[in-house]
Design a protein around this motif. Sequence first.
Motif, PDB file in Angstrom:
ATOM      1  N   TYR A 139       0.818  -1.214   0.000  1.00  0.00           N
ATOM      2  CA  TYR A 139       0.000   0.000   0.000  1.00  0.00           C
ATOM      3  C   TYR A 139       0.847   1.255   0.000  1.00  0.00           C
ATOM      4  N   LEU A 140       0.273   2.292  -0.589  1.00  0.00           N
ATOM      5  CA  LEU A 140       0.930   3.585  -0.591  1.00  0.00           C
ATOM      6  C   LEU A 140       0.208   4.443   0.446  1.00  0.00           C
ATOM      7  N   MET A 141       0.833   4.628   1.599  1.00  0.00           N
ATOM      8  CA  MET A 141       0.151   5.360   2.657  1.00  0.00           C
ATOM      9  C   MET A 141       0.704   6.780   2.798  1.00  0.00           C
ATOM     10  N   GLU A 170     -16.753   6.366  -1.385  1.00  0.00           N
ATOM     11  CA  GLU A 170     -17.202   5.606  -2.559  1.00  0.00           C
ATOM     12  C   GLU A 170     -16.485   4.263  -2.647  1.00  0.00           C
ATOM     13  N   SER A 171     -17.060   3.395  -3.464  1.00  0.00           N
ATOM     14  CA  SER A 171     -16.442   2.086  -3.654  1.00  0.00           C
ATOM     15  C   SER A 171     -15.050   2.253  -4.288  1.00  0.00           C
ATOM     16  N   GLY A 172     -14.073   1.528  -3.755  1.00  0.00           N
ATOM     17  CA  GLY A 172     -12.740   1.529  -4.353  1.00  0.00           C
ATOM     18  C   GLY A 172     -11.804   2.623  -3.876  1.00  0.00           C
ATOM     19  N   VAL A 173     -12.233   3.435  -2.870  1.00  0.00           N
ATOM     20  CA  VAL A 173     -11.347   4.527  -2.413  1.00  0.00           C
ATOM     21  C   VAL A 173     -10.274   4.026  -1.447  1.00  0.00           C
ATOM     22  N   GLY A 174     -10.409   2.761  -1.019  1.00  0.00           N
ATOM     23  CA  GLY A 174      -9.381   2.219  -0.131  1.00  0.00           C
ATOM     24  C   GLY A 174      -9.820   2.132   1.314  1.00  0.00           C
ATOM     25  N   LYS A 175     -11.131   1.908   1.546  1.00  0.00           N
ATOM     26  CA  LYS A 175     -11.620   1.843   2.929  1.00  0.00           C
ATOM     27  C   LYS A 175     -11.013   0.632   3.646  1.00  0.00           C
ATOM     28  N   GLU A 176     -10.970  -0.502   2.935  1.00  0.00           N
ATOM     29  CA  GLU A 176     -10.403  -1.696   3.576  1.00  0.00           C
ATOM     30  C   GLU A 176      -8.906  -1.501   3.847  1.00  0.00           C
ATOM     31  N   VAL A 177      -8.245  -0.798   2.934  1.00  0.00           N
ATOM     32  CA  VAL A 177      -6.811  -0.543   3.120  1.00  0.00           C
ATOM     33  C   VAL A 177      -6.589   0.305   4.375  1.00  0.00           C
ATOM     34  N   ILE A 178      -7.440   1.324   4.565  1.00  0.00           N
ATOM     35  CA  ILE A 178      -7.310   2.176   5.754  1.00  0.00           C
ATOM     36  C   ILE A 178      -7.628   1.360   7.024  1.00  0.00           C
ATOM     37  N   LEU A 239     -16.158  -4.817   9.164  1.00  0.00           N
ATOM     38  CA  LEU A 239     -17.428  -5.123   8.496  1.00  0.00           C
ATOM     39  C   LEU A 239     -17.639  -4.144   7.346  1.00  0.00           C
ATOM     40  N   ASP A 240     -17.397  -4.645   6.142  1.00  0.00           N
ATOM     41  CA  ASP A 240     -17.549  -3.811   4.958  1.00  0.00           C
ATOM     42  C   ASP A 240     -19.015  -3.852   4.525  1.00  0.00           C
ATOM     43  N   GLU A 241     -19.474  -2.781   3.873  1.00  0.00           N
ATOM     44  CA  GLU A 241     -20.869  -2.663   3.419  1.00  0.00           C
ATOM     45  C   GLU A 241     -21.828  -2.922   4.580  1.00  0.00           C
ATOM     46  N   ILE A 358      -9.528   4.085  -6.697  1.00  0.00           N
ATOM     47  CA  ILE A 358      -8.189   3.468  -6.755  1.00  0.00           C
ATOM     48  C   ILE A 358      -8.263   2.065  -7.387  1.00  0.00           C
ATOM     49  N   ARG A 359      -9.368   1.358  -7.111  1.00  0.00           N
ATOM     50  CA  ARG A 359      -9.512   0.012  -7.697  1.00  0.00           C
ATOM     51  C   ARG A 359      -9.461   0.102  -9.218  1.00  0.00           C
ATOM     52  N   GLU A 360     -10.150   1.117  -9.792  1.00  0.00           N
ATOM     53  CA  GLU A 360     -10.175   1.262 -11.243  1.00  0.00           C
ATOM     54  C   GLU A 360      -8.788   1.620 -11.774  1.00  0.00           C
ATOM     55  N   LEU A 361      -8.101   2.526 -11.081  1.00  0.00           N
ATOM     56  CA  LEU A 361      -6.757   2.907 -11.526  1.00  0.00           C
ATOM     57  C   LEU A 361      -5.853   1.661 -11.540  1.00  0.00           C
ATOM     58  N   LYS A 362      -5.960   0.869 -10.486  1.00  0.00           N
ATOM     59  CA  LYS A 362      -5.120  -0.333 -10.388  1.00  0.00           C
ATOM     60  C   LYS A 362      -5.431  -1.300 -11.540  1.00  0.00           C
ATOM     61  N   ASN A 363      -6.729  -1.461 -11.829  1.00  0.00           N
ATOM     62  CA  ASN A 363      -7.126  -2.359 -12.921  1.00  0.00           C
ATOM     63  C   ASN A 363      -6.635  -1.850 -14.270  1.00  0.00           C
TER      64      ASN A 363
HETATM   65  N1  LIG Z   1      -3.328   3.449  -0.458  1.00  0.00           N
HETATM   66  C1  LIG Z   1      -3.371   2.428  -1.313  1.00  0.00           C
HETATM   67  N2  LIG Z   1      -2.228   1.906  -1.795  1.00  0.00           N
HETATM   68  C2  LIG Z   1      -2.270   0.882  -2.669  1.00  0.00           C
HETATM   69  N3  LIG Z   1      -3.379   0.295  -3.097  1.00  0.00           N
HETATM   70  C3  LIG Z   1      -4.548   0.755  -2.630  1.00  0.00           C
HETATM   71  C4  LIG Z   1      -4.600   1.860  -1.727  1.00  0.00           C
HETATM   72  N4  LIG Z   1      -5.894   2.109  -1.454  1.00  0.00           N
HETATM   73  C5  LIG Z   1      -6.618   1.220  -2.150  1.00  0.00           C
HETATM   74  N5  LIG Z   1      -5.810   0.397  -2.863  1.00  0.00           N
HETATM   75  C6  LIG Z   1      -6.217  -0.719  -3.741  1.00  0.00           C
HETATM   76  O1  LIG Z   1      -7.449  -0.373  -4.362  1.00  0.00           O
HETATM   77  C7  LIG Z   1      -8.383  -1.458  -4.336  1.00  0.00           C
HETATM   78  C8  LIG Z   1      -9.633  -1.030  -3.597  1.00  0.00           C
HETATM   79  O2  LIG Z   1      -9.321  -0.802  -2.238  1.00  0.00           O
HETATM   80  P1  LIG Z   1     -10.317  -1.217  -1.048  1.00  0.00           P
HETATM   81  O3  LIG Z   1     -10.869  -2.585  -1.268  1.00  0.00           O
HETATM   82  O4  LIG Z   1      -9.651  -0.912   0.233  1.00  0.00           O
HETATM   83  O5  LIG Z   1     -11.492  -0.160  -1.324  1.00  0.00           O
HETATM   84  P2  LIG Z   1     -12.898  -0.042  -0.612  1.00  0.00           P
HETATM   85  O6  LIG Z   1     -13.174   1.399  -0.458  1.00  0.00           O
HETATM   86  O7  LIG Z   1     -12.912  -0.878   0.628  1.00  0.00           O
HETATM   87  O8  LIG Z   1     -13.847  -0.664  -1.720  1.00  0.00           O
HETATM   88  P3  LIG Z   1     -15.361  -1.281  -1.550  1.00  0.00           P
HETATM   89  O9  LIG Z   1     -16.198  -0.182  -1.006  1.00  0.00           O
HETATM   90  O10 LIG Z   1     -15.755  -1.638  -2.949  1.00  0.00           O
HETATM   91  O11 LIG Z   1     -15.245  -2.454  -0.658  1.00  0.00           O
HETATM   92  C9  LIG Z   1      -7.653  -2.622  -3.680  1.00  0.00           C
HETATM   93  O12 LIG Z   1      -7.116  -3.443  -4.701  1.00  0.00           O
HETATM   94  C10 LIG Z   1      -6.542  -1.961  -2.889  1.00  0.00           C
HETATM   95  O13 LIG Z   1      -5.428  -2.803  -2.764  1.00  0.00           O
END
Ligand SMILES: Nc1ncnc2c1ncn2[C@@H]1O[C@H](COP(=O)(O)OP(=O)(O)OP(=O)(O)O)[C@@H](O)[C@H]1O
Length: 446
Positions: A139-141, A170-178, A239-241, A358-363
């Motif tokens: 992760y990039l923190m 929003e979905s994919g912003v990195g909530k699980e990462v945080i 607990l996501d969603e 971020i998910r879309e950028l990664k994809n």
């Molecule tokens: N800071 C980060 N550095 C690297 N990768 C990241 C970062 N934040 C998010 N990502 C990547 O982006 C993708 C989406 O992140 P994550 O699942 O945490 O989002 P989310 O907000 O929990 O999404 P959802 O709401 O759909 O569950 C993952 O593949 C994750 O590894």
Amino acid sequence: MKNEAFQILVVDDEQAYSDSLSIILRSEGYAVDTETSSVKALEKIGNKEYHLVISDFMMEDMDGFELLKMIKEKKKELEVIIVTGYGSIKNAVEAMKKGAFSYYIKSHDPTELLHEVSKVKRIRALTEEIQQASESSRYLMRSKNKKMQEIIEMAEKVAQSDTNVLLLGESGVGKEVIANYIHEQSNRKSYQFIPVNCRSYSKTLLESELFGHEKGAYTGATETRIGKVESAQGGTLFLDEIGDATLDTQIKLLRVLDAKYIERIGSNEHIDVDFRLICATNQGLKEQIQQGEFREDFFYRISTFTLEIPALRERQEDIEEMVRFFVKQISRKMDKQALDIEPELMAYLLKYSYPGNIRELKNIIERLIVLSSDGILRKKDLLANQQHSHSLEYTLKEVRAQAEKAYIEQMLRHMDGHLSETANRLGITRRQLFNKIGQLNIHVEK
Ligand SMILES: Nc1ncnc2c1ncn2[C@@H]1O[C@H](COP(=O)(O)OP(=O)(O)OP(=O)(O)O)[C@@H](O)[C@H]1O
């Protein structure tokens, strides 16, 4: 790792012996379970994360070799110490060749055994340290965006307390990462981070996933299962969603937060639990409260501390570093040479709006790396990828198939290749998903 976090299972058909071993191990602070039957021991191992099994060699229902083989088949990384009498040292040595960590002779001084146990613990801690070091580069923190900098700072602060945290965004912003970052920064980090996506399960399945069930609690519950709340013992439950949890499930969770114990479905036994709760949602919980779909008391309980993660388009100053980060990370994973990014492509990526964040950028980066044959990432590949929505040469059926394929692949990646959860989330059966995988030539990575 603290001794209390180190989970040991002692298997011996002589109850008195396993009791005395467990007293010795517990006196050192280890968490110990005992089992007199090998078959039941295997069931326990399937249900709980043990770090070590200490097993007698001669047992009535299964010999040590067989048990060892089955443990290693189930969980390769789980270490086994064989306990044996003088007469069967040869077998014990044979067991070591087959993957046992070491052996201990029954009549010997127990400090020898404790020494072996602490060796297993040290090795385990080292492996985890190495894993964590490589995970931190996952992760990039860092951020150049003021709002995001504040969020990272607040996440570090809240990590030091035991407060429940609600993550919005929003979905994919990195909530699980945080959420994972908060766990890693907290003093619960030597215990587990357990994520559960509430959207992936029906009501009954979600409750059984969370609280576990006893064998026979309902049709299909063929064996006792430990729930995620119990697995998060000492650690963090994510607990996501959470907006997808039904009112009933919310009440049950609220009770767990207040009473700090759970009951597995089909059982009245109270099991004490201690964990930090982090929830996330991309839905408006306040509106859900107004519509009677979300309990207000539960909302206040889970949102003691709220962090709202901005969309990627609101932190454009971070895109360039993130692009380079993913290019490096993904090319290393795919074993591709160092890649250059064409300036036109970078200019495009910096301006794009990323509805999938971020998910879309990664994809996008992953697809560009796959498509690049000479080590350069080009804008034309990106457009080639989106071509089906612009060009008029496809039939409706083909466009549908392409869209379905891309979406299913994305969902599979999101669910880490877990087929049942993917099917559930897509609203189709597992069989229908299998058919799609075959028809659309979808590659499943586990
Ligand atoms: N800071 C980060 N550095 C690297 N990768 C990241 C970062 N934040 C998010 N990502 C990547 O982006 C993708 C989406 O992140 P994550 O699942 O945490 O989002 P989310 O907000 O929990 O999404 P959802 O709401 O759909 O569950 C993952 O593949 C994750 O590894």
